[in-house]
Scaffold this motif. Structure first.
Motif, PDB file in Angstrom:
ATOM      1  N   MET A  72     -24.445  -1.650  11.297  1.00  0.00           N
ATOM      2  CA  MET A  72     -23.866  -1.857   9.987  1.00  0.00           C
ATOM      3  C   MET A  72     -24.091  -3.316   9.594  1.00  0.00           C
ATOM      4  O   MET A  72     -23.816  -4.216  10.353  1.00  0.00           O
ATOM      5  N   GLY A  73     -24.563  -3.542   8.380  1.00  0.00           N
ATOM      6  CA  GLY A  73     -24.858  -4.892   7.926  1.00  0.00           C
ATOM      7  C   GLY A  73     -23.671  -5.558   7.275  1.00  0.00           C
ATOM      8  O   GLY A  73     -22.603  -4.958   7.097  1.00  0.00           O
ATOM      9  N   ILE A  74     -23.875  -6.803   6.930  1.00  0.00           N
ATOM     10  CA  ILE A  74     -22.805  -7.584   6.288  1.00  0.00           C
ATOM     11  C   ILE A  74     -22.398  -6.947   4.971  1.00  0.00           C
ATOM     12  O   ILE A  74     -21.210  -6.885   4.651  1.00  0.00           O
ATOM     13  N   GLU A  75     -23.360  -6.465   4.202  1.00  0.00           N
ATOM     14  CA  GLU A  75     -23.048  -5.834   2.919  1.00  0.00           C
ATOM     15  C   GLU A  75     -22.138  -4.624   3.125  1.00  0.00           C
ATOM     16  O   GLU A  75     -21.185  -4.414   2.371  1.00  0.00           O
ATOM     17  N   ASP A  76     -22.401  -3.826   4.164  1.00  0.00           N
ATOM     18  CA  ASP A  76     -21.555  -2.673   4.465  1.00  0.00           C
ATOM     19  C   ASP A  76     -20.148  -3.111   4.849  1.00  0.00           C
ATOM     20  O   ASP A  76     -19.166  -2.468   4.475  1.00  0.00           O
ATOM     21  N   ASP A  77     -20.041  -4.209   5.604  1.00  0.00           N
ATOM     22  CA  ASP A  77     -18.728  -4.741   5.977  1.00  0.00           C
ATOM     23  C   ASP A  77     -17.922  -5.113   4.743  1.00  0.00           C
ATOM     24  O   ASP A  77     -16.730  -4.825   4.652  1.00  0.00           O
ATOM     25  N   PHE A  78     -18.589  -5.779   3.774  1.00  0.00           N
ATOM     26  CA  PHE A  78     -17.897  -6.158   2.546  1.00  0.00           C
ATOM     27  C   PHE A  78     -17.452  -4.934   1.757  1.00  0.00           C
ATOM     28  O   PHE A  78     -16.354  -4.919   1.201  1.00  0.00           O
ATOM     29  N   LEU A  79     -18.282  -3.902   1.720  1.00  0.00           N
ATOM     30  CA  LEU A  79     -17.904  -2.683   1.010  1.00  0.00           C
ATOM     31  C   LEU A  79     -16.695  -2.023   1.663  1.00  0.00           C
ATOM     32  O   LEU A  79     -15.801  -1.533   0.976  1.00  0.00           O
ATOM     33  N   LEU A  80     -16.655  -2.004   2.991  1.00  0.00           N
ATOM     34  CA  LEU A  80     -15.501  -1.439   3.699  1.00  0.00           C
ATOM     35  C   LEU A  80     -14.251  -2.266   3.444  1.00  0.00           C
ATOM     36  O   LEU A  80     -13.167  -1.714   3.260  1.00  0.00           O
ATOM     37  N   GLU A  81     -14.373  -3.601   3.430  1.00  0.00           N
ATOM     38  CA  GLU A  81     -13.230  -4.463   3.133  1.00  0.00           C
ATOM     39  C   GLU A  81     -12.719  -4.208   1.726  1.00  0.00           C
ATOM     40  O   GLU A  81     -11.506  -4.122   1.513  1.00  0.00           O
ATOM     41  N   ASP A  82     -13.626  -4.099   0.754  1.00  0.00           N
ATOM     42  CA  ASP A  82     -13.228  -3.830  -0.624  1.00  0.00           C
ATOM     43  C   ASP A  82     -12.511  -2.492  -0.731  1.00  0.00           C
ATOM     44  O   ASP A  82     -11.506  -2.375  -1.431  1.00  0.00           O
ATOM     45  N   GLU A  83     -13.021  -1.478  -0.029  1.00  0.00           N
ATOM     46  CA  GLU A  83     -12.400  -0.157  -0.052  1.00  0.00           C
ATOM     47  C   GLU A  83     -11.015  -0.206   0.584  1.00  0.00           C
ATOM     48  O   GLU A  83     -10.063   0.376   0.069  1.00  0.00           O
ATOM     49  N   ASP A  84     -10.884  -0.930   1.691  1.00  0.00           N
ATOM     50  CA  ASP A  84      -9.586  -1.057   2.348  1.00  0.00           C
ATOM     51  C   ASP A  84      -8.608  -1.819   1.462  1.00  0.00           C
ATOM     52  O   ASP A  84      -7.444  -1.445   1.361  1.00  0.00           O
ATOM     53  N   ASP A  85      -9.088  -2.880   0.805  1.00  0.00           N
ATOM     54  CA  ASP A  85      -8.225  -3.631  -0.112  1.00  0.00           C
ATOM     55  C   ASP A  85      -7.723  -2.729  -1.230  1.00  0.00           C
ATOM     56  O   ASP A  85      -6.543  -2.770  -1.591  1.00  0.00           O
ATOM     57  N   ALA A  86      -8.598  -1.907  -1.782  1.00  0.00           N
ATOM     58  CA  ALA A  86      -8.203  -1.004  -2.866  1.00  0.00           C
ATOM     59  C   ALA A  86      -7.144  -0.012  -2.377  1.00  0.00           C
ATOM     60  O   ALA A  86      -6.170   0.259  -3.089  1.00  0.00           O
ATOM     61  N   LYS A  87      -7.312   0.505  -1.166  1.00  0.00           N
ATOM     62  CA  LYS A  87      -6.316   1.426  -0.606  1.00  0.00           C
ATOM     63  C   LYS A  87      -4.987   0.709  -0.371  1.00  0.00           C
ATOM     64  O   LYS A  87      -3.920   1.271  -0.617  1.00  0.00           O
ATOM     65  N   THR A  88      -5.068  -0.533   0.101  1.00  0.00           N
ATOM     66  CA  THR A  88      -3.854  -1.325   0.331  1.00  0.00           C
ATOM     67  C   THR A  88      -3.113  -1.545  -0.979  1.00  0.00           C
ATOM     68  O   THR A  88      -1.892  -1.375  -1.050  1.00  0.00           O
ATOM     69  N   ILE A  89      -3.852  -1.918  -2.029  1.00  0.00           N
ATOM     70  CA  ILE A  89      -3.230  -2.177  -3.328  1.00  0.00           C
ATOM     71  C   ILE A  89      -2.581  -0.904  -3.867  1.00  0.00           C
ATOM     72  O   ILE A  89      -1.451  -0.948  -4.375  1.00  0.00           O
ATOM     73  N   GLU A  90      -3.242   0.227  -3.754  1.00  0.00           N
ATOM     74  CA  GLU A  90      -2.654   1.492  -4.222  1.00  0.00           C
ATOM     75  C   GLU A  90      -1.370   1.805  -3.455  1.00  0.00           C
ATOM     76  O   GLU A  90      -0.383   2.246  -4.033  1.00  0.00           O
ATOM     77  N   PHE A  91      -1.389   1.573  -2.142  1.00  0.00           N
ATOM     78  CA  PHE A  91      -0.200   1.810  -1.328  1.00  0.00           C
ATOM     79  C   PHE A  91       0.938   0.904  -1.799  1.00  0.00           C
ATOM     80  O   PHE A  91       2.073   1.357  -1.980  1.00  0.00           O
ATOM     81  N   ILE A  92       0.637  -0.379  -1.995  1.00  0.00           N
ATOM     82  CA  ILE A  92       1.655  -1.334  -2.425  1.00  0.00           C
ATOM     83  C   ILE A  92       2.220  -0.932  -3.781  1.00  0.00           C
ATOM     84  O   ILE A  92       3.442  -0.976  -3.992  1.00  0.00           O
ATOM     85  N   LYS A  93       1.360  -0.539  -4.714  1.00  0.00           N
ATOM     86  CA  LYS A  93       1.831  -0.138  -6.046  1.00  0.00           C
ATOM     87  C   LYS A  93       2.798   1.038  -5.949  1.00  0.00           C
ATOM     88  O   LYS A  93       3.793   1.092  -6.663  1.00  0.00           O
ATOM     89  N   ASN A  94       2.518   1.974  -5.051  1.00  0.00           N
ATOM     90  CA  ASN A  94       3.419   3.109  -4.857  1.00  0.00           C
ATOM     91  C   ASN A  94       4.683   2.715  -4.102  1.00  0.00           C
ATOM     92  O   ASN A  94       5.718   3.360  -4.244  1.00  0.00           O
ATOM     93  N   TYR A  95       4.585   1.669  -3.293  1.00  0.00           N
ATOM     94  CA  TYR A  95       5.714   1.210  -2.479  1.00  0.00           C
ATOM     95  C   TYR A  95       6.732   0.419  -3.302  1.00  0.00           C
ATOM     96  O   TYR A  95       7.931   0.462  -3.020  1.00  0.00           O
ATOM     97  N   LEU A  96       6.260  -0.298  -4.313  1.00  0.00           N
ATOM     98  CA  LEU A  96       7.137  -1.168  -5.100  1.00  0.00           C
ATOM     99  C   LEU A  96       8.247  -0.371  -5.782  1.00  0.00           C
ATOM    100  O   LEU A  96       8.017   0.740  -6.267  1.00  0.00           O
ATOM    101  N   PRO A  97       9.450  -0.959  -5.845  1.00  0.00           N
ATOM    102  CA  PRO A  97      10.520  -0.317  -6.605  1.00  0.00           C
ATOM    103  C   PRO A  97      10.109  -0.191  -8.080  1.00  0.00           C
ATOM    104  O   PRO A  97       9.313  -0.988  -8.579  1.00  0.00           O
ATOM    105  N   GLN A  98      10.651   0.786  -8.759  1.00  0.00           N
ATOM    106  CA  GLN A  98      10.280   1.081 -10.141  1.00  0.00           C
ATOM    107  C   GLN A  98      10.339  -0.154 -11.040  1.00  0.00           C
ATOM    108  O   GLN A  98       9.450  -0.376 -11.852  1.00  0.00           O
ATOM    109  N   GLU A  99      11.371  -0.976 -10.868  1.00  0.00           N
ATOM    110  CA  GLU A  99      11.538  -2.145 -11.748  1.00  0.00           C
ATOM    111  C   GLU A  99      10.472  -3.218 -11.526  1.00  0.00           C
ATOM    112  O   GLU A  99      10.309  -4.111 -12.354  1.00  0.00           O
TER     113      GLU A  99
END
Length: 111
Positions: free
Chosen positions: A1-28
């Motif tokens: 796996m090359g560096i470009e693939d590593d960056f794509l995996l990091e970006d995908e993981d970041d996006a999943k993390t952000i979605e999780f956090i958005k769902n985790y946050l209290p409504q307010e």
């Protein structure tokens, strides 16, 4: 796996993390942070992990490392002020930090 693939995996993981956090946050708080805010805060949290040495300590008998969430929150608020981001309230950032940790814990449970 090359560096470009590593960056794509990091970006995908970041996006999943952000979605999780958005769902985790209290409504307010759901509309208080933009995606850009959350990506910025996530980057600062990762920076804290890599520069603070908190991940270099020996795990306890159960294999856990004690990480002080309040220290991370204070670091994020301080760095955001220095970077011209926010301003973020510490109490609000605390939920983002908790969400990031819960996302990490959910990954460990799957393994």
């Amino acid at each position: 796996m090359g560096i470009e693939d590593d960056f794509l995996l990091e970006d995908e993981d970041d996006a999943k993390t952000i979605e999780f956090i958005k769902n985790y946050l209290p409504q307010e708080l759901k509309n208080k942070f933009t995606d850009d805010d959350l990506y910025y805060i996530l980057d600062v949290i990762v920076d804290y992990y890599t520069t603070s040495g908190c991940l270099d300590v020996e795990p306890d008998a159960e294999g856990y490392i004690n990480i002080d969430q309040d220290e991370i929150v204070n670091y994020v608020v301080k760095e955001a002020a220095n970077d011209g981001m926010g301003p973020y309230e510490a109490d609000d950032v605390f939920f983002v930090v908790q969400g990031e940790m819960e996302y990490g814990n959910s990954l460990e449970q799957v393994d």
